[in-house]
Design an enzyme around this catalytic site. Sequence first.
Site, PDB file in Angstrom:
ATOM      1  N   SER A  38       1.431  51.064   4.715  1.00 51.57           N
ATOM      2  CA  SER A  38       0.458  50.848   5.796  1.00 51.57           C
ATOM      3  C   SER A  38       0.978  49.883   6.853  1.00 51.57           C
ATOM      4  O   SER A  38       1.384  48.759   6.548  1.00 51.57           O
ATOM      5  CB  SER A  38      -0.828  50.277   5.177  1.00 51.57           C
ATOM      6  OG  SER A  38      -1.571  49.550   6.133  1.00 51.57           O
ATOM      7  N   GLY A  39       0.894  50.297   8.104  1.00 50.11           N
ATOM      8  CA  GLY A  39       1.308  49.417   9.201  1.00 50.11           C
ATOM      9  C   GLY A  39       0.460  48.154   9.248  1.00 50.11           C
ATOM     10  O   GLY A  39       0.978  47.045   9.407  1.00 50.11           O
ATOM     11  N   LEU A  40      -0.862  48.335   9.096  1.00 50.21           N
ATOM     12  CA  LEU A  40      -1.757  47.176   9.132  1.00 50.21           C
ATOM     13  C   LEU A  40      -1.432  46.203   8.008  1.00 50.21           C
ATOM     14  O   LEU A  40      -1.315  44.992   8.216  1.00 50.21           O
ATOM     15  CB  LEU A  40      -3.223  47.648   8.996  1.00 50.21           C
ATOM     16  CG  LEU A  40      -4.250  46.541   8.783  1.00 50.21           C
ATOM     17  CD1 LEU A  40      -4.328  45.632  10.005  1.00 50.21           C
ATOM     18  CD2 LEU A  40      -5.628  47.130   8.464  1.00 50.21           C
ATOM     19  N   ASP A  50      -1.474  43.988  13.767  1.00 51.25           N
ATOM     20  CA  ASP A  50      -1.131  45.412  13.776  1.00 51.25           C
ATOM     21  C   ASP A  50      -1.112  45.891  15.228  1.00 51.25           C
ATOM     22  O   ASP A  50      -1.993  46.627  15.684  1.00 51.25           O
ATOM     23  CB  ASP A  50      -2.158  46.191  12.943  1.00 51.25           C
ATOM     24  CG  ASP A  50      -1.780  47.658  12.771  1.00 51.25           C
ATOM     25  OD1 ASP A  50      -0.595  48.000  12.988  1.00 51.25           O
ATOM     26  OD2 ASP A  50      -2.668  48.460  12.430  1.00 51.25           O
ATOM     27  N   ASP A  77       3.686  54.759   7.510  1.00 46.98           N
ATOM     28  CA  ASP A  77       2.932  54.694   8.754  1.00 46.98           C
ATOM     29  C   ASP A  77       3.934  54.343   9.857  1.00 46.98           C
ATOM     30  O   ASP A  77       4.340  53.187   9.993  1.00 46.98           O
ATOM     31  CB  ASP A  77       1.873  53.591   8.596  1.00 46.98           C
ATOM     32  CG  ASP A  77       1.035  53.401   9.831  1.00 46.98           C
ATOM     33  OD1 ASP A  77       1.273  54.096  10.835  1.00 46.98           O
ATOM     34  OD2 ASP A  77       0.133  52.538   9.777  1.00 46.98           O
ATOM     35  N   ASP A  79       3.423  54.371  12.992  1.00 44.85           N
ATOM     36  CA  ASP A  79       2.719  54.061  14.247  1.00 44.85           C
ATOM     37  C   ASP A  79       2.997  55.168  15.273  1.00 44.85           C
ATOM     38  O   ASP A  79       2.979  56.333  14.939  1.00 44.85           O
ATOM     39  CB  ASP A  79       3.121  52.670  14.753  1.00 44.85           C
ATOM     40  CG  ASP A  79       2.504  51.554  13.898  1.00 44.85           C
ATOM     41  OD1 ASP A  79       1.496  51.822  13.220  1.00 44.85           O
ATOM     42  OD2 ASP A  79       3.032  50.430  13.900  1.00 44.85           O
ATOM     43  N   GLU A 106       1.543  58.716  15.190  1.00 45.22           N
ATOM     44  CA  GLU A 106       0.234  58.867  15.844  1.00 45.22           C
ATOM     45  C   GLU A 106       0.379  58.949  17.362  1.00 45.22           C
ATOM     46  O   GLU A 106       1.335  58.390  17.931  1.00 45.22           O
ATOM     47  CB  GLU A 106      -0.672  57.684  15.464  1.00 45.22           C
ATOM     48  CG  GLU A 106      -0.191  56.355  16.004  1.00 45.22           C
ATOM     49  CD  GLU A 106      -0.868  55.138  15.371  1.00 45.22           C
ATOM     50  OE1 GLU A 106      -1.106  55.149  14.134  1.00 45.22           O
ATOM     51  OE2 GLU A 106      -1.148  54.175  16.111  1.00 45.22           O
ATOM     52  N   LYS A 112       1.037  49.862  20.116  1.00 44.88           N
ATOM     53  CA  LYS A 112      -0.273  50.320  19.641  1.00 44.88           C
ATOM     54  C   LYS A 112      -1.155  49.127  19.277  1.00 44.88           C
ATOM     55  O   LYS A 112      -0.677  47.988  19.193  1.00 44.88           O
ATOM     56  CB  LYS A 112      -0.110  51.279  18.453  1.00 44.88           C
ATOM     57  CG  LYS A 112       0.565  50.712  17.203  1.00 44.88           C
ATOM     58  CD  LYS A 112      -0.321  49.965  16.228  1.00 44.88           C
ATOM     59  CE  LYS A 112      -1.526  50.716  15.736  1.00 44.88           C
ATOM     60  NZ  LYS A 112      -1.272  51.606  14.610  1.00 44.88           N
ATOM     61  N   ASN A 114      -4.356  48.346  16.341  1.00 48.03           N
ATOM     62  CA  ASN A 114      -5.066  48.939  15.201  1.00 48.03           C
ATOM     63  C   ASN A 114      -6.311  49.694  15.673  1.00 48.03           C
ATOM     64  O   ASN A 114      -7.041  49.245  16.547  1.00 48.03           O
ATOM     65  CB  ASN A 114      -5.449  47.854  14.191  1.00 48.03           C
ATOM     66  CG  ASN A 114      -6.106  48.451  12.965  1.00 48.03           C
ATOM     67  OD1 ASN A 114      -7.330  48.583  12.894  1.00 48.03           O
ATOM     68  ND2 ASN A 114      -5.302  48.847  12.004  1.00 48.03           N
ATOM     69  N   SER A 115      -6.544  50.824  15.030  1.00 49.26           N
ATOM     70  CA  SER A 115      -7.605  51.747  15.451  1.00 49.26           C
ATOM     71  C   SER A 115      -9.001  51.126  15.444  1.00 49.26           C
ATOM     72  O   SER A 115      -9.904  51.625  16.103  1.00 49.26           O
ATOM     73  CB  SER A 115      -7.621  52.963  14.529  1.00 49.26           C
ATOM     74  OG  SER A 115      -6.353  53.541  14.437  1.00 49.26           O
ATOM     75  N   ARG A 149      -0.641  62.393  13.539  1.00 50.67           N
ATOM     76  CA  ARG A 149      -1.979  61.763  13.483  1.00 50.67           C
ATOM     77  C   ARG A 149      -2.577  61.738  14.877  1.00 50.67           C
ATOM     78  O   ARG A 149      -1.916  61.267  15.807  1.00 50.67           O
ATOM     79  CB  ARG A 149      -1.813  60.350  12.937  1.00 50.67           C
ATOM     80  CG  ARG A 149      -2.993  59.422  13.197  1.00 50.67           C
ATOM     81  CD  ARG A 149      -2.810  58.172  12.379  1.00 50.67           C
ATOM     82  NE  ARG A 149      -3.589  57.064  12.843  1.00 50.67           N
ATOM     83  CZ  ARG A 149      -3.568  55.864  12.255  1.00 50.67           C
ATOM     84  NH1 ARG A 149      -2.800  55.652  11.201  1.00 50.67           N
ATOM     85  NH2 ARG A 149      -4.308  54.875  12.724  1.00 50.67           N
ATOM     86  N   HIS A 180      -8.343  60.807  12.324  1.00 48.97           N
ATOM     87  CA  HIS A 180      -8.844  59.458  12.057  1.00 48.97           C
ATOM     88  C   HIS A 180     -10.178  59.263  12.766  1.00 48.97           C
ATOM     89  O   HIS A 180     -10.384  59.773  13.869  1.00 48.97           O
ATOM     90  CB  HIS A 180      -7.817  58.431  12.561  1.00 48.97           C
ATOM     91  CG  HIS A 180      -7.899  57.116  11.867  1.00 48.97           C
ATOM     92  ND1 HIS A 180      -8.530  56.928  10.660  1.00 48.97           N
ATOM     93  CD2 HIS A 180      -7.413  55.878  12.207  1.00 48.97           C
ATOM     94  CE1 HIS A 180      -8.430  55.670  10.290  1.00 48.97           C
ATOM     95  NE2 HIS A 180      -7.768  55.004  11.216  1.00 48.97           N
TER      96      HIS A 180
HETATM   97  C1  SPV Z   1      -2.737  51.593   8.566  1.00 51.83           C
HETATM   98  O1  SPV Z   1      -2.987  51.455   7.361  1.00 51.83           O
HETATM   99  O2  SPV Z   1      -1.985  50.856   9.187  1.00 51.83           O
HETATM  100  C2  SPV Z   1      -3.371  52.668   9.326  1.00 51.83           C
HETATM  101  C3  SPV Z   1      -4.713  53.071   8.993  1.00 51.83           C
HETATM  102  O3  SPV Z   1      -2.792  53.121  10.272  1.00 51.83           O
HETATM  103  S1  SPV Z   1      -5.777  52.206  10.026  1.00 51.83           S
HETATM  104  O4  SPV Z   1      -5.602  50.797   9.820  1.00 51.83           O
HETATM  105  O5  SPV Z   1      -7.086  52.674   9.652  1.00 51.83           O
HETATM  106  O6  SPV Z   1      -5.495  52.578  11.396  1.00 51.83           O
HETATM  107 MG    MG Z   2      -1.365  51.910  11.025  1.00 52.01          MG
END
Ligand code: SPV
Ligand code: MG
Length: 297
Positions: A38-40, A50, A77, A79, A106, A112, A114-115, A149, A180
């Site tokens: 996971s990027g986050l 993130d 991930d 990104d 994505e 980027k 975080n979403s 994504r 997502h």
């Molecule tokens: C991550 O885990 O870094 C993701 C999922 O990309 S989210 O944090 O929901 O974007």
């Molecule tokens: Mg991510």
Amino acid sequence: MLRAEICNSRELSFLMEAHDGLSAAIAKRARFTGLWASGLSIACSLGYRDANEASWTEIVDVVERIVDSSELPVLVDGDSGFGNFNNARLVTRKLRQRGAAGVAIEDSCFPKLNSFVGNRHPLADIDEFSGRLRAVKDTAADDLVLVARTEALIAGHGMDEALSRAHAYADAGADAIIIHSRRSTADEILSFTRAWQNRLPVVIVPTKYYRTPISIYREARVSTVIWANHTMRAAMAAMREVCRRIMAEESTAGIEPNIATLEEVFELFEYDELARAEAEYCGPMLNRKQGLVETGS
Ligand code: SPV
Ligand code: MG
């Protein structure tokens, strides 16, 4: 292996988040058969936000630790691919060298965010992003699963935009699609899967819509659920509590029963294997050191 899991819509599979060698090893022990780098969570464990603050070389180093310590297939991930098509394919090549099994790219812009943070998530141009995917696909060949994504719903666009993007990304060669959503219910996800008709396997990240029972996703023929950040968040809560208590109590006596024992640490990383290997490879030397055998001198 990852291809079989992600690209099989007949059986729902899970990917558990990992952000370092420890979380990867723990997920493996819990019998997860694939991981999401996971990027986050990686950003968080490195003390970054993130927001592409971690460099791609830092990310691939962490991925290598996750792969090595778990020996599980890891979907990374990626990104937005850290730039344009060229950065995306460069990162992909490095991820393959480090043993990743797949990469998710994505349609956000670099850097980027975080979403779930704020409301400004500009999307990449569809054609430019499709080129980014094609470059990754050409680089990864058949070795890596390519998951495209779309952040269309995150960015506040409608279902039509999400679907037309997903179709474009399928045309560009993606093996699966992550759709997502930041809603607290799965409505958006389920209307996507209805309209999508499983053209490619669908991967979801139910971080915000966590109350939906998993059977609903099985019925919708979702192929993969990613539990994206839960060991990182669990670690954060546990570390915060242990720090609070040690500060308050000026002792670790009270928290000892609640934390992993050292024996558990040694067991997880198979220290006994090291002892056996030492006996095997350094046996005569060890014996000499311990004065157990005659050296003949
Ligand atoms: C991550 O885990 O870094 C993701 C999922 O990309 S989210 O944090 O929901 O974007
Ligand atoms: Mg991510």
